[in-house]
Design a protein around this motif. Structure first.
Motif, PDB file in Angstrom:
ATOM      1  N   GLY A  86       9.778 -13.808 -13.519  1.00  0.00           N
ATOM      2  CA  GLY A  86       9.764 -12.237 -14.465  1.00  0.00           C
ATOM      3  C   GLY A  86      10.687 -12.031 -15.796  1.00  0.00           C
ATOM      4  N   PRO A  87      11.951 -12.262 -15.311  1.00  0.00           N
ATOM      5  CA  PRO A  87      12.556 -11.623 -16.570  1.00  0.00           C
ATOM      6  C   PRO A  87      12.667 -13.227 -17.952  1.00  0.00           C
ATOM      7  N   LEU A  88      12.981 -13.784 -18.102  1.00  0.00           N
ATOM      8  CA  LEU A  88      12.317 -15.072 -18.316  1.00  0.00           C
ATOM      9  C   LEU A  88      10.731 -14.395 -19.672  1.00  0.00           C
ATOM     10  N   ILE A  89       9.650 -14.277 -18.683  1.00  0.00           N
ATOM     11  CA  ILE A  89       8.657 -13.209 -19.761  1.00  0.00           C
ATOM     12  C   ILE A  89       8.770 -12.480 -20.162  1.00  0.00           C
ATOM     13  N   GLY A  90       9.490 -11.412 -19.690  1.00  0.00           N
ATOM     14  CA  GLY A  90      10.096 -10.470 -19.975  1.00  0.00           C
ATOM     15  C   GLY A  90      10.481 -10.412 -21.530  1.00  0.00           C
ATOM     16  N   ALA A  91      12.135 -11.438 -21.275  1.00  0.00           N
ATOM     17  CA  ALA A  91      12.890 -11.991 -23.039  1.00  0.00           C
ATOM     18  C   ALA A  91      11.561 -12.635 -23.848  1.00  0.00           C
ATOM     19  N   ILE A  92      11.233 -13.299 -23.496  1.00  0.00           N
ATOM     20  CA  ILE A  92       9.961 -13.827 -24.487  1.00  0.00           C
ATOM     21  C   ILE A  92       8.683 -12.705 -25.639  1.00  0.00           C
ATOM     22  N   ALA A  93       8.243 -11.892 -24.795  1.00  0.00           N
ATOM     23  CA  ALA A  93       8.074 -10.738 -24.832  1.00  0.00           C
ATOM     24  C   ALA A  93       8.551 -10.068 -25.755  1.00  0.00           C
ATOM     25  N   GLY A 141       3.886  -9.920 -12.316  1.00  0.00           N
ATOM     26  CA  GLY A 141       3.857  -9.827 -13.616  1.00  0.00           C
ATOM     27  C   GLY A 141       3.314  -9.199 -14.588  1.00  0.00           C
ATOM     28  N   GLY A 142       1.471  -8.611 -14.259  1.00  0.00           N
ATOM     29  CA  GLY A 142       1.362  -7.276 -15.284  1.00  0.00           C
ATOM     30  C   GLY A 142       2.074  -6.071 -15.143  1.00  0.00           C
ATOM     31  N   LEU A 234      14.251 -23.769 -30.984  1.00  0.00           N
ATOM     32  CA  LEU A 234      14.161 -23.885 -30.295  1.00  0.00           C
ATOM     33  C   LEU A 234      12.837 -23.320 -29.539  1.00  0.00           C
ATOM     34  N   SER A 235      12.361 -23.873 -27.706  1.00  0.00           N
ATOM     35  CA  SER A 235      10.949 -23.555 -27.210  1.00  0.00           C
ATOM     36  C   SER A 235      11.459 -22.582 -27.082  1.00  0.00           C
ATOM     37  N   ASN A 236      10.143 -21.574 -26.255  1.00  0.00           N
ATOM     38  CA  ASN A 236      10.171 -20.545 -25.658  1.00  0.00           C
ATOM     39  C   ASN A 236      11.021 -20.662 -24.513  1.00  0.00           C
ATOM     40  N   LEU A 237      10.752 -21.456 -23.505  1.00  0.00           N
ATOM     41  CA  LEU A 237      12.205 -21.715 -22.694  1.00  0.00           C
ATOM     42  C   LEU A 237      13.577 -21.767 -23.268  1.00  0.00           C
ATOM     43  N   GLN A 238      14.078 -21.603 -24.083  1.00  0.00           N
ATOM     44  CA  GLN A 238      15.151 -21.436 -24.594  1.00  0.00           C
ATOM     45  C   GLN A 238      15.489 -20.340 -24.944  1.00  0.00           C
ATOM     46  N   ILE A 239      14.467 -19.673 -25.963  1.00  0.00           N
ATOM     47  CA  ILE A 239      15.169 -18.880 -26.358  1.00  0.00           C
ATOM     48  C   ILE A 239      14.991 -17.584 -25.263  1.00  0.00           C
ATOM     49  N   GLY A 240      14.755 -17.739 -23.976  1.00  0.00           N
ATOM     50  CA  GLY A 240      14.304 -17.193 -23.373  1.00  0.00           C
ATOM     51  C   GLY A 240      15.156 -16.910 -21.960  1.00  0.00           C
ATOM     52  N   TYR A 241      15.946 -18.398 -21.705  1.00  0.00           N
ATOM     53  CA  TYR A 241      16.579 -18.108 -21.053  1.00  0.00           C
ATOM     54  C   TYR A 241      18.492 -17.665 -22.019  1.00  0.00           C
ATOM     55  N   GLY A 386      11.928  -6.101 -12.239  1.00  0.00           N
ATOM     56  CA  GLY A 386      10.907  -6.576 -11.675  1.00  0.00           C
ATOM     57  C   GLY A 386      11.061  -7.786 -10.425  1.00  0.00           C
ATOM     58  N   LEU A 387      12.304  -8.219 -11.454  1.00  0.00           N
ATOM     59  CA  LEU A 387      13.385  -9.943 -10.895  1.00  0.00           C
ATOM     60  C   LEU A 387      13.366  -8.944  -9.112  1.00  0.00           C
ATOM     61  N   VAL A 388      14.360  -7.865  -8.986  1.00  0.00           N
ATOM     62  CA  VAL A 388      14.907  -7.344  -7.809  1.00  0.00           C
ATOM     63  C   VAL A 388      13.148  -6.285  -6.866  1.00  0.00           C
ATOM     64  N   ASN A 389      12.860  -6.121  -7.490  1.00  0.00           N
ATOM     65  CA  ASN A 389      11.301  -5.974  -6.657  1.00  0.00           C
ATOM     66  C   ASN A 389      10.728  -6.650  -5.839  1.00  0.00           C
ATOM     67  N   ARG A 390      10.272  -8.199  -6.793  1.00  0.00           N
ATOM     68  CA  ARG A 390      10.021  -9.331  -5.977  1.00  0.00           C
ATOM     69  C   ARG A 390      11.003  -9.554  -5.174  1.00  0.00           C
TER      70      ARG A 390
END
Length: 447
Positions: A86-93, A141-142, A234-241, A386-390
Motif C-alpha cells: 500500500g505505501p509503495l503504491i501510494g508513493a508511486i502514485a 488498494g482502491g 531508477l525503476s518505479n520500485l526504487q522511486i517508491g522505496y 492503509g498500511l495500519v488498517n491492513r
C-alpha cells in the motif's frame, strides 16, 4: 525561454487548490457508495457465513473452529499483502500522478474476483480462499487510493465533513446492495431454490452494482497531482522505496501522525474483527439465519450512515480527537452488550450501537490522517493509513480466529480480545495532540 511557460496556468492553480465542483465531490463520494456492497455482502454478511457454514462447514469434515480460522487467514493474507504494498503504491502514485489509473485497476480486479466467487461451492475451500484474498487485496488498494484524493478536492477545514459524507453514502450503498440481495433471497426461497444457487447470484449482483456505481468516479473525478521529474535511471520500485525511506527519516516532524497511526492500529483491530466476524458470531452464537442477518446488517448500515454523518459535522466543531474518544466509548458499550447477549433482542441492540460507532470512528480516522498529512504527500501518508488498517485487519480477525480454534469454537471467549482492542485504543488516544499534528502538516507543506 520565457520562465512563465513553466508556471501553472490559472486553471491549474484553481485545480491544485482543491476547488472541486459539486459533481466532482459527488463522484468522489460515490466510490464509497460503490465499494461498500462488497464489504457488506462478501466480508460481513452473506459470503462470510456461507463460507463458514457451507463451503468449509461440518458437512465437509472441517473441525469445529477451523472454518472460522480459515476465513480469518484468507482475510489476513490479503491484508498482509496490502500492508506491504500500500505505501509503495501510494508513493508511486504521488510521484507519477497516477492515482486514478491505479484506482481503476484495483476496482476492476475487485469486481472480477467478486463475480468469480459465484463459482465456489461446498468443499471448494482452496478456491474460495484464493478468490476472497484477491478480492480483498483489490478492495483495500482502491480504498487507499480514493482516500488519497481527499486533500486535493476539499480544504483542510472541510475534510472531516467530506469524509463523513463519503462514509454515510457508503453505508447507503451497502444498504442498497443488501436490500436487492434480500429481495432475491426471499424470491428464491419462495421458489424452493437451494442456498448453493442463491448465494452465487447475490455475488453477481454485488459485482454489477460496484461496477455501475463506480463509473461516475472515473468519468468526473480529476487527478490534480502533478508528476515529479523522474530519474530515468531508477525503476518505479526504487522511486517508491526511496520516497518511503525519506518519509520515515522525517518521522520526528510528524510524531502526532505516527502516534495516531499506532492508536488507530489498535482500535481498528477491533473494528476489523467486527466487520468480518460479527455475522458469524450472530449465526453461530445467537442462531440468526441468512435472512435475519441481512435485515440486521441493513439496519446497522442505516445507523452507521447516521453516525458517520453526525460525526463529520461534530469533529469539525469540537475536534477529531474528542469525537473519536466518544466513539471508542460507544464501541466498548456495544461489544459488551454483544458479549453478554442471551436473546436475539440483545443482538439487535448491540448491532445498532455498533452501527453508530462504526460510521463515526471510520470517518474520523480517515479525516484525522488527512489533517496530519502534508498535501503533496497525501497519497504516501494515506498509504501509511492503509498500511495500519491492513495490519489491524490481520491482527484483529486472526486473534479472534485463533482463540476460536483453540477454544473449540467458543465465540464469546474470542470476543474478549475484540473488547480489549477498544479499551487499549482509547488509552493511547489520550497522547495524540491534534493542534500540534495539524501544525506539523502545515510546516511540511511550507517546506
Amino acid at each position: 525561454m520565457n520562465s512563465d511557460q513553466n508556471k501553472p496556468s490559472a486553471d491549474e492553480n484553481s485545480r491544485l487548490m482543491g476547488n472541486a465542483n459539486r459533481k466532482e465531490l459527488l463522484a468522489w463520494a460515490l466510490y464509497d457508495f460503490a465499494n461498500s456492497g462488497y464489504t457488506t455482502v462478501v466480508q460481513t454478511t452473506i459470503f462470510s457465513t456461507y463460507f463458514v457454514g457451507v463451503i468449509a462447514g461440518a458437512a465437509q469434515g472441517v473441525a469445529p473452529g477451523l472454518s472460522t480460522l480459515l476465513w480469518s487467514l484468507a482475510i489476513g493474507v490479503a491484508n498482509f499483502i496490502v500492508m506491504i504494498g500500500g505505501p509503495l503504491i501510494g508513493a508511486i502514485a504521488d510521484q507519477r500522478a497516477c492515482k486514478k489509473r491505479f484506482l481503476l485497476i484495483s476496482s476492476v480486479g475487485c469486481i472480477a474476483s467478486t463475480a468469480l466467487l459465484a463459482l465456489v461451492g461446498p468443499g471448494d475451500i482452496g478456491l474460495g480462499m484464493v478468490l476472497v484474498t484477491v478480492s480483498a487485496i483489490m478492495f483495500a488498494g482502491g480504498e487507499n487510493l480514493i482516500a488519497a484524493f481527499l486533500p486535493e478536492i476539499v480544504p483542510e477545514e472541510n475534510m472531516g465533513r467530506m469524509s463523513g459524507y463519503g462514509w454515510s453514502l457508503g453505508y447507503f450503498g451497502g444498504l442498497l446492495t443488501l436490500g436487492i440481495c434480500l429481495a432475491y433471497i426471499i424470491w428464491a426461497k419462495q421458489h424452493g431454490l437451494p442456498e448453493t444457487h442463491v448465494v452465487p447470484v447475490t455475488l453477481l449482483i454485488t459485482a454489477a452494482i460496484f461496477a455501475l456505481a463506480a463509473t461516475p468516479t472515473f468519468l468526473w473525478l480529476h487527478e490534480r497531482a502533478i508528476p515529479v521529474a523522474l530519474n530515468r535511471s531508477l525503476s518505479n520500485l526504487q522511486i517508491g522505496y526511496a520516497r518511503l525511506a525519506h518519509t520515515f527519516k522525517e518521522a520526528a516532524r510528524f510524531r502526532d501522525l505516527l502516534w495516531f497511526l499506532v492508536t488507530l492500529g489498535v482500535y481498528q483491530s477491533g473494528v476489523s474483527t467486527v466487520v468480518v466476524l460479527a455475522a458469524i458470531y450472530a449465526q453461530e452464537v445467537m442462531g440468526f439465519d441468512t435472512q435475519s442477518l441481512i435485515v440486521l446488517i441493513m439496519v446497522v448500515n442505516v445507523t452507521a450512515a447516521v453516525g458517520a454523518f453526525i460525526c463529520g459535522h461534530l469533529q469539525d466543531r469540537m475536534g477529531s480527537v474528542p469525537t473519536l474518544a466518544i466513539t471508542l466509548l460507544i464501541w466498548i458499550v456495544a461489544v459488551m452488550v454483544a458479549l453478554f447477549a442471551s436473546k436475539t433482542a440483545h443482538m439487535w441492540i448491540a448491532g445498532n450501537i455498533i452501527g453508530l460507532a462504526m460510521g463515526a470512528s471510520q470517518a474520523v480516522g480517515r479525516a484525522l490522517v488527512s489533517k496530519f498529512s502534508p498535501t503533496e504527500r497525501a497519497g504516501e501518508f494515506l498509504g501509511l493509513w492503509g498500511l495500519v488498517n491492513r495490519l489491524s485487519a490481520i491482527v484483529g480477525p486472526l486473534s479472534y480466529g485463533l482463540i476460536n480454534y483453540w477454544s473449540n469454537g467458543d465465540h464469546r471467549m474470542s470476543l474478549l480480545s475484540t473488547l480489549s482492542f477498544f479499551i487499549v485504543g482509547l488509552a493511547l488516544l489520550c497522547k495524540v495532540n491534534e493542534s500540534r499534528g495539524k501544525a506539523a502538516a502545515l510546516m511540511g507543506d511550507a517546506g
